[in-house]
Design a protein around this motif. Sequence first.
Motif, PDB file in Angstrom:
ATOM      1  N   SER A   1      47.058  44.591  25.201  1.00 15.46           N
ATOM      2  CA  SER A   1      47.888  43.536  24.624  1.00 15.46           C
ATOM      3  C   SER A   1      49.155  44.088  23.989  1.00 15.46           C
ATOM      4  CB  SER A   1      47.086  42.730  23.586  1.00 15.46           C
ATOM      5  OG  SER A   1      46.672  43.548  22.509  1.00 15.46           O
ATOM      6  N   ALA A   2      49.199  45.405  23.715  1.00 21.42           N
ATOM      7  CA  ALA A   2      50.400  46.022  23.150  1.00 21.42           C
ATOM      8  C   ALA A   2      51.389  46.450  24.228  1.00 21.42           C
ATOM      9  CB  ALA A   2      50.010  47.230  22.300  1.00 21.42           C
ATOM     10  N   CYS A   3      50.965  46.390  25.498  1.00 20.15           N
ATOM     11  CA  CYS A   3      51.852  46.755  26.604  1.00 20.15           C
ATOM     12  C   CYS A   3      52.764  45.588  26.965  1.00 20.15           C
ATOM     13  CB  CYS A   3      51.033  47.169  27.820  1.00 20.15           C
ATOM     14  SG  CYS A   3      50.036  48.660  27.558  1.00 20.15           S
ATOM     15  N   ASP A   4      53.866  45.887  27.628  1.00 17.98           N
ATOM     16  CA  ASP A   4      54.806  44.843  28.037  1.00 17.98           C
ATOM     17  C   ASP A   4      54.235  43.978  29.150  1.00 17.98           C
ATOM     18  OD1 ASP A   4      57.743  45.462  26.781  1.00 17.98           O
ATOM     19  OD2 ASP A   4      56.593  47.300  27.058  1.00 17.98           O
ATOM     20  N   CYS A   5      53.602  44.613  30.127  1.00 20.27           N
ATOM     21  CA  CYS A   5      53.053  43.891  31.269  1.00 20.27           C
ATOM     22  C   CYS A   5      51.724  44.513  31.650  1.00 20.27           C
ATOM     23  CB  CYS A   5      53.990  43.962  32.485  1.00 20.27           C
ATOM     24  SG  CYS A   5      55.662  43.342  32.189  1.00 20.27           S
ATOM     25  N   ARG A   6      50.823  43.668  32.138  1.00 16.74           N
ATOM     26  CA  ARG A   6      49.499  44.110  32.553  1.00 16.74           C
ATOM     27  C   ARG A   6      49.247  43.700  34.001  1.00 16.74           C
ATOM     28  NH1 ARG A   6      50.367  42.897  27.776  1.00 16.74           N
ATOM     29  NH2 ARG A   6      50.822  40.790  28.520  1.00 16.74           N
ATOM     30  N   TYR A   7      48.642  44.614  34.768  1.00 14.91           N
ATOM     31  CA  TYR A   7      48.303  44.366  36.162  1.00 14.91           C
ATOM     32  C   TYR A   7      46.865  44.826  36.359  1.00 14.91           C
ATOM     33  CZ  TYR A   7      53.375  44.266  36.211  1.00 14.91           C
ATOM     34  OH  TYR A   7      54.686  43.985  35.912  1.00 14.91           O
ATOM     35  N   ALA A   8      46.151  44.199  37.285  1.00 13.13           N
ATOM     36  CA  ALA A   8      44.721  44.492  37.419  1.00 13.13           C
ATOM     37  C   ALA A   8      44.297  44.582  38.873  1.00 13.13           C
ATOM     38  CB  ALA A   8      43.901  43.410  36.709  1.00 13.13           C
ATOM     39  N   SER A   9      43.245  45.348  39.101  1.00 11.32           N
ATOM     40  CA  SER A   9      42.580  45.330  40.400  1.00 11.32           C
ATOM     41  C   SER A   9      41.568  44.191  40.381  1.00 11.32           C
ATOM     42  CB  SER A   9      41.875  46.668  40.670  1.00 11.32           C
ATOM     43  OG  SER A   9      40.943  46.961  39.650  1.00 11.32           O
ATOM     44  N   ALA A  10      41.106  43.791  41.551  1.00 11.27           N
ATOM     45  CA  ALA A  10      40.229  42.616  41.655  1.00 11.27           C
ATOM     46  C   ALA A  10      38.924  42.792  40.889  1.00 11.27           C
ATOM     47  CB  ALA A  10      39.943  42.322  43.128  1.00 11.27           C
ATOM     48  N   ASP A  11      38.488  44.032  40.672  1.00 11.70           N
ATOM     49  CA  ASP A  11      37.230  44.265  39.970  1.00 11.70           C
ATOM     50  C   ASP A  11      37.395  44.390  38.456  1.00 11.70           C
ATOM     51  OD1 ASP A  11      38.535  46.693  39.852  1.00 11.70           O
ATOM     52  OD2 ASP A  11      36.738  47.896  40.238  1.00 11.70           O
ATOM     53  N   ALA A  12      38.602  44.218  37.960  1.00 13.60           N
ATOM     54  CA  ALA A  12      38.859  44.403  36.528  1.00 13.60           C
ATOM     55  C   ALA A  12      38.271  43.262  35.708  1.00 13.60           C
ATOM     56  CB  ALA A  12      40.362  44.502  36.280  1.00 13.60           C
ATOM     57  N   PHE A  13      37.968  43.571  34.461  1.00 14.12           N
ATOM     58  CA  PHE A  13      37.565  42.533  33.521  1.00 14.12           C
ATOM     59  C   PHE A  13      37.969  42.944  32.111  1.00 14.12           C
ATOM     60  CE2 PHE A  13      33.931  45.415  33.773  1.00 14.12           C
ATOM     61  CZ  PHE A  13      33.574  45.599  32.447  1.00 14.12           C
TER      62      PHE A  13
ATOM     63  N   ALA B   1      32.671  37.201  23.165  1.00 20.39           N
ATOM     64  CA  ALA B   1      32.644  38.573  23.687  1.00 20.39           C
ATOM     65  C   ALA B   1      32.330  38.586  25.181  1.00 20.39           C
ATOM     66  CB  ALA B   1      31.650  39.444  22.922  1.00 20.39           C
ATOM     67  N   GLU B   2      32.647  37.494  25.878  1.00 15.54           N
ATOM     68  CA  GLU B   2      32.382  37.406  27.313  1.00 15.54           C
ATOM     69  C   GLU B   2      33.356  38.265  28.113  1.00 15.54           C
ATOM     70  OE1 GLU B   2      34.069  33.644  29.283  1.00 15.54           O
ATOM     71  OE2 GLU B   2      34.005  33.079  27.170  1.00 15.54           O
ATOM     72  N   ARG B   3      32.970  38.582  29.322  1.00 16.54           N
ATOM     73  CA  ARG B   3      33.838  39.311  30.229  1.00 16.54           C
ATOM     74  C   ARG B   3      34.741  38.320  30.966  1.00 16.54           C
ATOM     75  NH1 ARG B   3      30.466  44.152  33.263  1.00 16.54           N
ATOM     76  NH2 ARG B   3      29.817  45.279  31.370  1.00 16.54           N
ATOM     77  N   VAL B   4      36.020  38.520  30.872  1.00  9.97           N
ATOM     78  CA  VAL B   4      36.975  37.673  31.593  1.00  9.97           C
ATOM     79  C   VAL B   4      37.432  38.433  32.833  1.00  9.97           C
ATOM     80  CG1 VAL B   4      39.238  36.553  31.495  1.00  9.97           C
ATOM     81  CG2 VAL B   4      37.729  36.516  29.484  1.00  9.97           C
ATOM     82  N   PRO B   5      37.057  37.965  34.034  1.00  4.13           N
ATOM     83  CA  PRO B   5      37.401  38.686  35.263  1.00  4.13           C
ATOM     84  C   PRO B   5      38.884  38.597  35.587  1.00  4.13           C
ATOM     85  CG  PRO B   5      36.334  36.602  35.772  1.00  4.13           C
ATOM     86  CD  PRO B   5      36.253  36.757  34.288  1.00  4.13           C
ATOM     87  N   ALA B   6      39.308  39.470  36.471  1.00  2.00           N
ATOM     88  CA  ALA B   6      40.726  39.595  36.794  1.00  2.00           C
ATOM     89  C   ALA B   6      41.349  38.271  37.229  1.00  2.00           C
ATOM     90  CB  ALA B   6      40.919  40.646  37.883  1.00  2.00           C
ATOM     91  N   ALA B   7      40.655  37.512  38.077  1.00  2.00           N
ATOM     92  CA  ALA B   7      41.214  36.252  38.574  1.00  2.00           C
ATOM     93  C   ALA B   7      41.478  35.281  37.430  1.00  2.00           C
ATOM     94  CB  ALA B   7      40.267  35.631  39.599  1.00  2.00           C
ATOM     95  N   LYS B   8      40.541  35.176  36.493  1.00  2.00           N
ATOM     96  CA  LYS B   8      40.732  34.297  35.343  1.00  2.00           C
ATOM     97  C   LYS B   8      41.822  34.846  34.429  1.00  2.00           C
ATOM     98  CE  LYS B   8      38.990  31.032  34.217  1.00  2.00           C
ATOM     99  NZ  LYS B   8      39.414  29.614  34.308  1.00  2.00           N
ATOM    100  N   ALA B   9      41.870  36.168  34.290  1.00  2.00           N
ATOM    101  CA  ALA B   9      42.901  36.784  33.460  1.00  2.00           C
ATOM    102  C   ALA B   9      44.295  36.451  33.989  1.00  2.00           C
ATOM    103  CB  ALA B   9      42.696  38.294  33.409  1.00  2.00           C
ATOM    104  N   LYS B  10      44.451  36.434  35.310  1.00  2.00           N
ATOM    105  CA  LYS B  10      45.738  36.062  35.892  1.00  2.00           C
ATOM    106  C   LYS B  10      46.013  34.575  35.671  1.00  2.00           C
ATOM    107  CE  LYS B  10      48.513  36.455  40.109  1.00  2.00           C
ATOM    108  NZ  LYS B  10      48.889  35.058  40.357  1.00  2.00           N
ATOM    109  N   GLU B  11      44.983  33.759  35.796  1.00  2.00           N
ATOM    110  CA  GLU B  11      45.141  32.308  35.622  1.00  2.00           C
ATOM    111  C   GLU B  11      45.632  31.954  34.221  1.00  2.00           C
ATOM    112  OE1 GLU B  11      42.145  28.500  35.254  1.00  2.00           O
ATOM    113  OE2 GLU B  11      41.681  30.007  36.784  1.00  2.00           O
TER     114      GLU B  11
END
Length: 278
Positions: free
Chosen positions: A127-139, A175-185
Amino acid sequence: MSYSCFTLDIAEGVAHLRFSRPDKFNSFIPEFWRELPEAVNDISDNAKARVIVLSAEGKHFTAGMDISVFMSGGLDAPPDNREAAAEALRYQVKELQATFSALENARQPVLAAIQGGAVGAGVDLASACDCRYASADAFFCVQETAIGMTADVGTFPRLVKIIPEGWARQMAYTAERVPAAKAKEIGLVNEVYDTHEALLEGVMEIAGQIAAHSPLAVSGCKQMINYSRDHSTEDALDYIALWNAGMLRPDDIKESYMAKSEKRAPKFDDLKPVKKSL
């Protein structure tokens, strides 16, 4: 200089800092909290790169705070001296907070390439970075709640300004895991890539695009965005007017147009090193 928690390579204006403890899921040991701001501040102060990329080796970006940090934090203070220990712990927490604030305060944009888990303090860092990018398996997981504490090194003041407040609250409370697709949404990440390799390739391409622009203009963008986030529109407009009154560089504008007309890549001067008084 070598570091115990990550490797650092600088080439073509891009500083690539890669977490290098995959066997421990890149957890943040005590050395990490000293080394990261040291490396980032050196890059920023001495204008060693035009953009910073954070990535990680192994299956996960980071498992967050290593247990060794908790064990050295004075959590088991004697009952007869609890208040004094709490006062000292506050300053230790502020020191940890400063580690991630170094990313936000860097003159250069900081891009995070996240694969696998970004857990606990990993969300604080991201959250301290300017931009975040993820692979499909990220959470992403605000894991602190699940272990009986409130996240304290940067998640809350920043996350609620990146994603909808309701989602920040849900992530924290459950404390749930938010998967990459939801994180992008919800806007936590800019883009999701199919594989780890595609992720790093894509982020380095974006870093290259940033590095090709005027470093002064890019640094100004970062300063203005950070300032606008924390101030009123009126104050932000006044600040950007003042910034451009003093920092607008006609030579960079001329170079941009000349390069375009001559069908070549523009050439811009780097930022100047910051001279420390001490």
